[in-house]
Design a protein around this motif. Structure first.
Motif, PDB file in Angstrom:
ATOM      1  N   SER A  28       0.801  -1.236   0.000  1.00 16.09           N
ATOM      2  CA  SER A  28       0.000   0.000   0.000  1.00 16.09           C
ATOM      3  C   SER A  28       0.829   1.280   0.000  1.00 16.09           C
ATOM      4  O   SER A  28       0.346   2.330   0.416  1.00 16.09           O
ATOM      5  CB  SER A  28      -0.969   0.026   1.197  1.00 16.09           C
ATOM      6  OG  SER A  28      -1.839  -1.073   1.141  1.00 16.09           O
ATOM      7  N   LYS A  29       2.074   1.197  -0.399  1.00 15.78           N
ATOM      8  CA  LYS A  29       2.872   2.405  -0.607  1.00 15.78           C
ATOM      9  C   LYS A  29       2.759   2.802  -2.071  1.00 15.78           C
ATOM     10  O   LYS A  29       2.566   1.954  -2.939  1.00 15.78           O
ATOM     11  CB  LYS A  29       4.335   2.171  -0.228  1.00 15.78           C
ATOM     12  CG  LYS A  29       4.541   1.835   1.238  1.00 15.78           C
ATOM     13  CD  LYS A  29       4.080   2.964   2.138  1.00 15.78           C
ATOM     14  CE  LYS A  29       4.300   2.618   3.611  1.00 15.78           C
ATOM     15  NZ  LYS A  29       3.778   3.672   4.497  1.00 15.78           N
ATOM     16  N   GLY A  30       2.894   4.089  -2.344  1.00 20.05           N
ATOM     17  CA  GLY A  30       2.732   4.521  -3.727  1.00 20.05           C
ATOM     18  C   GLY A  30       3.549   5.731  -4.058  1.00 20.05           C
ATOM     19  O   GLY A  30       4.582   6.001  -3.445  1.00 20.05           O
ATOM     20  N   ASP A  63      -2.337   2.030  -5.577  1.00 19.81           N
ATOM     21  CA  ASP A  63      -2.897   0.722  -5.886  1.00 19.81           C
ATOM     22  C   ASP A  63      -3.078   0.558  -7.385  1.00 19.81           C
ATOM     23  O   ASP A  63      -3.626   1.447  -8.052  1.00 19.81           O
ATOM     24  CB  ASP A  63      -4.254   0.546  -5.184  1.00 19.81           C
ATOM     25  CG  ASP A  63      -4.722  -0.905  -5.184  1.00 19.81           C
ATOM     26  OD1 ASP A  63      -3.908  -1.806  -5.485  1.00 19.81           O
ATOM     27  OD2 ASP A  63      -5.901  -1.145  -4.876  1.00 19.81           O
ATOM     28  N   TYR A  64      -2.620  -0.544  -7.889  1.00 19.94           N
ATOM     29  CA  TYR A  64      -2.894  -0.944  -9.277  1.00 19.94           C
ATOM     30  C   TYR A  64      -2.995  -2.457  -9.265  1.00 19.94           C
ATOM     31  O   TYR A  64      -2.180  -3.138  -8.650  1.00 19.94           O
ATOM     32  CB  TYR A  64      -1.775  -0.509 -10.235  1.00 19.94           C
ATOM     33  CG  TYR A  64      -2.024  -1.017 -11.641  1.00 19.94           C
ATOM     34  CD1 TYR A  64      -2.798  -0.291 -12.534  1.00 19.94           C
ATOM     35  CD2 TYR A  64      -1.522  -2.256 -12.049  1.00 19.94           C
ATOM     36  CE1 TYR A  64      -3.068  -0.774 -13.795  1.00 19.94           C
ATOM     37  CE2 TYR A  64      -1.791  -2.750 -13.313  1.00 19.94           C
ATOM     38  CZ  TYR A  64      -2.554  -2.005 -14.188  1.00 19.94           C
ATOM     39  OH  TYR A  64      -2.831  -2.489 -15.436  1.00 19.94           O
ATOM     40  N   ILE A  88      -9.474  -4.116 -14.136  1.00 24.99           N
ATOM     41  CA  ILE A  88      -8.272  -3.325 -13.857  1.00 24.99           C
ATOM     42  C   ILE A  88      -8.659  -2.337 -12.773  1.00 24.99           C
ATOM     43  O   ILE A  88      -9.685  -1.655 -12.870  1.00 24.99           O
ATOM     44  CB  ILE A  88      -7.772  -2.578 -15.103  1.00 24.99           C
ATOM     45  CG1 ILE A  88      -7.298  -3.573 -16.164  1.00 24.99           C
ATOM     46  CG2 ILE A  88      -6.633  -1.630 -14.734  1.00 24.99           C
ATOM     47  CD1 ILE A  88      -6.863  -2.917 -17.464  1.00 24.99           C
ATOM     48  N   LYS A  89      -7.868  -2.250 -11.726  1.00 24.85           N
ATOM     49  CA  LYS A  89      -8.106  -1.296 -10.640  1.00 24.85           C
ATOM     50  C   LYS A  89      -6.942  -0.315 -10.578  1.00 24.85           C
ATOM     51  O   LYS A  89      -5.781  -0.720 -10.503  1.00 24.85           O
ATOM     52  CB  LYS A  89      -8.235  -2.029  -9.306  1.00 24.85           C
ATOM     53  CG  LYS A  89      -8.543  -1.120  -8.120  1.00 24.85           C
ATOM     54  CD  LYS A  89      -8.797  -1.974  -6.858  1.00 24.85           C
ATOM     55  CE  LYS A  89      -9.312  -1.111  -5.711  1.00 24.85           C
ATOM     56  NZ  LYS A  89      -8.245  -0.322  -5.088  1.00 24.85           N
ATOM     57  N   GLY A  91      -6.019   2.929  -8.314  1.00 20.97           N
ATOM     58  CA  GLY A  91      -6.498   3.667  -7.155  1.00 20.97           C
ATOM     59  C   GLY A  91      -7.863   3.139  -6.741  1.00 20.97           C
ATOM     60  O   GLY A  91      -8.046   1.930  -6.586  1.00 20.97           O
ATOM     61  N   LYS A  92      -8.842   4.021  -6.583  1.00 20.80           N
ATOM     62  CA  LYS A  92     -10.200   3.586  -6.218  1.00 20.80           C
ATOM     63  C   LYS A  92     -11.060   3.241  -7.427  1.00 20.80           C
ATOM     64  O   LYS A  92     -12.179   2.771  -7.282  1.00 20.80           O
ATOM     65  CB  LYS A  92     -10.918   4.696  -5.429  1.00 20.80           C
ATOM     66  CG  LYS A  92     -10.370   4.913  -4.032  1.00 20.80           C
ATOM     67  CD  LYS A  92     -11.206   5.938  -3.297  1.00 20.80           C
ATOM     68  CE  LYS A  92     -12.620   5.438  -3.030  1.00 20.80           C
ATOM     69  NZ  LYS A  92     -13.409   6.396  -2.226  1.00 20.80           N
ATOM     70  N   LEU A  93     -10.545   3.508  -8.625  1.00 19.92           N
ATOM     71  CA  LEU A  93     -11.317   3.312  -9.843  1.00 19.92           C
ATOM     72  C   LEU A  93     -11.180   1.869 -10.351  1.00 19.92           C
ATOM     73  O   LEU A  93     -10.081   1.354 -10.488  1.00 19.92           O
ATOM     74  CB  LEU A  93     -10.820   4.267 -10.928  1.00 19.92           C
ATOM     75  CG  LEU A  93     -11.584   4.268 -12.250  1.00 19.92           C
ATOM     76  CD1 LEU A  93     -12.960   4.893 -12.058  1.00 19.92           C
ATOM     77  CD2 LEU A  93     -10.806   5.038 -13.307  1.00 19.92           C
ATOM     78  N   VAL A  94     -12.328   1.255 -10.613  1.00 21.97           N
ATOM     79  CA  VAL A  94     -12.331  -0.119 -11.118  1.00 21.97           C
ATOM     80  C   VAL A  94     -13.046  -0.158 -12.467  1.00 21.97           C
ATOM     81  O   VAL A  94     -14.145   0.379 -12.605  1.00 21.97           O
ATOM     82  CB  VAL A  94     -13.052  -1.083 -10.152  1.00 21.97           C
ATOM     83  CG1 VAL A  94     -13.008  -2.508 -10.697  1.00 21.97           C
ATOM     84  CG2 VAL A  94     -12.432  -1.029  -8.771  1.00 21.97           C
TER      85      VAL A  94
END
Lengths: 85, 192
Positions: free
Chosen positions: B50-52, B68-69, B92-93, B95-98
């Motif tokens: 969870s580091k980015g 997140d990917y 495909i995710k 960040g928060k977008l799926v």
């Protein structure tokens, strides 16, 4: 040269107000013990779902997260959504 | 415990490796911005989940953190004892977008739902509904002029709004699945 295939729990996350449990199952293809290919398959469990076929570690997480209060809140939320349709 | 001294490395060439010990908590600091970009010859791998990377800002702002990917598969289904001719899904995710795609073709509906696909790979945000598109359908239980998939608030379901005739309002969730029904769809939504 031994090629093996195994499926493991890759990640479990408890998210949101209703404690949805998101599970990533990883399928690992190994050659002589070294991972040469990996795929991920996901599914999500909600408090009213049957978890008897889930891995024990997943069941344990669900049983901890899903208190009666959480289950009641989820059922109320679901009913409210159905009433809107 | 060894002491990490402050040293200046003027030139690194060839295939040299700079090692600061395996368990130290030192920070490697570049004295001034890297003005000519940074080129790496391999992937970046964090040692903690969870580091980015903060994108587009010069301070640690949570709304700019891409941490997140993920890509993978999921299994669209209608529950019950339904059987399928085709049943595939990818996601495909970022960040928060799926973003999900799916194809489902019912062989025998049995006790499965005739309105709802379940099994999305991530639980949806419970404050906003999300819509998608249907690129192909065949043998629906109803004849329609429009069909739009949407994610129900806060869960992992996809329902379908349909119109059976021209209208100035969006449709309602109608029966669409029966034996033989095929629907190819995509949906973009935010996770909880």
């Amino acid at each position: 040269m031994a090629i093996t295939k195994e499926t493991v729990v890759g990640k479990v996350e408890v998210v949101g107000e209703f404690k949805a449990v998101q599970i990533a199952m990883d399928t690992l293809i190994k050659e002589n013990g070294k991972v040469i290919s990996q795929t991920r398959h996901r599914h999500v469990l909600h408090p009213d779902m049957d978890i008897s076929n889930e891995p024990q570690e997943v069941q344990n997480i669900c049983n901890t997260a899903w208190t009666q209060e959480v289950k009641d809140a989820w059922n109320t939320f679901k009913q409210e959504q159905e009433d809107l349709e | 415990m060894s002491k990490l001294e402050t040293n200046t490395i003027d030139t690194v060439s060839g295939s040299n490796t700079l090692t600061l010990g395996s368990t130290n908590t030192s920070t490697i600091s570049v004295g001034s911005p890297i003005s000519n970009g940074l080129t790496l010859s391999d992937n970046i791998l964090f040692d903690t989940a969870s580091k980015g990377i903060y994108l587009g800002v010069t301070s640690a702002t949570s709304s700019n953190l891409l941490d997140d990917y993920e890509e993978g598969t999921w299994t669209p289904n209608v529950g019950g004892n339904a059987t399928y001719t085709v049943q595939t899904g990818d996601y495909i995710k970022i960040g928060k977008l799926v973003y999900v795609t799916g194809i489902i073709q019912i062989n025998n509906l049995g006790t499965g739902s005739n309105t709802t696909i379940v099994g999305l790979p991530f639980s949806g945000d419970n404050s906003n509904p999300f819509n998608g598109s249907v690129g192909y359908f065949n043998s629906l239980a109803s004849s329609v002029v429009n069909i739009t998939p949407y994610n129900q608030l806060g869960n992992t379901n996809i329902n379908f709004r349909t119109l059976t005739s021209a209208s100035n309002s969006s449709g309602t969730s109608n029966t669409i699945f029966q034996n033989g029904t095929r629907v190819d769809f995509s949906l973009t939504y935010l996770t909880a």
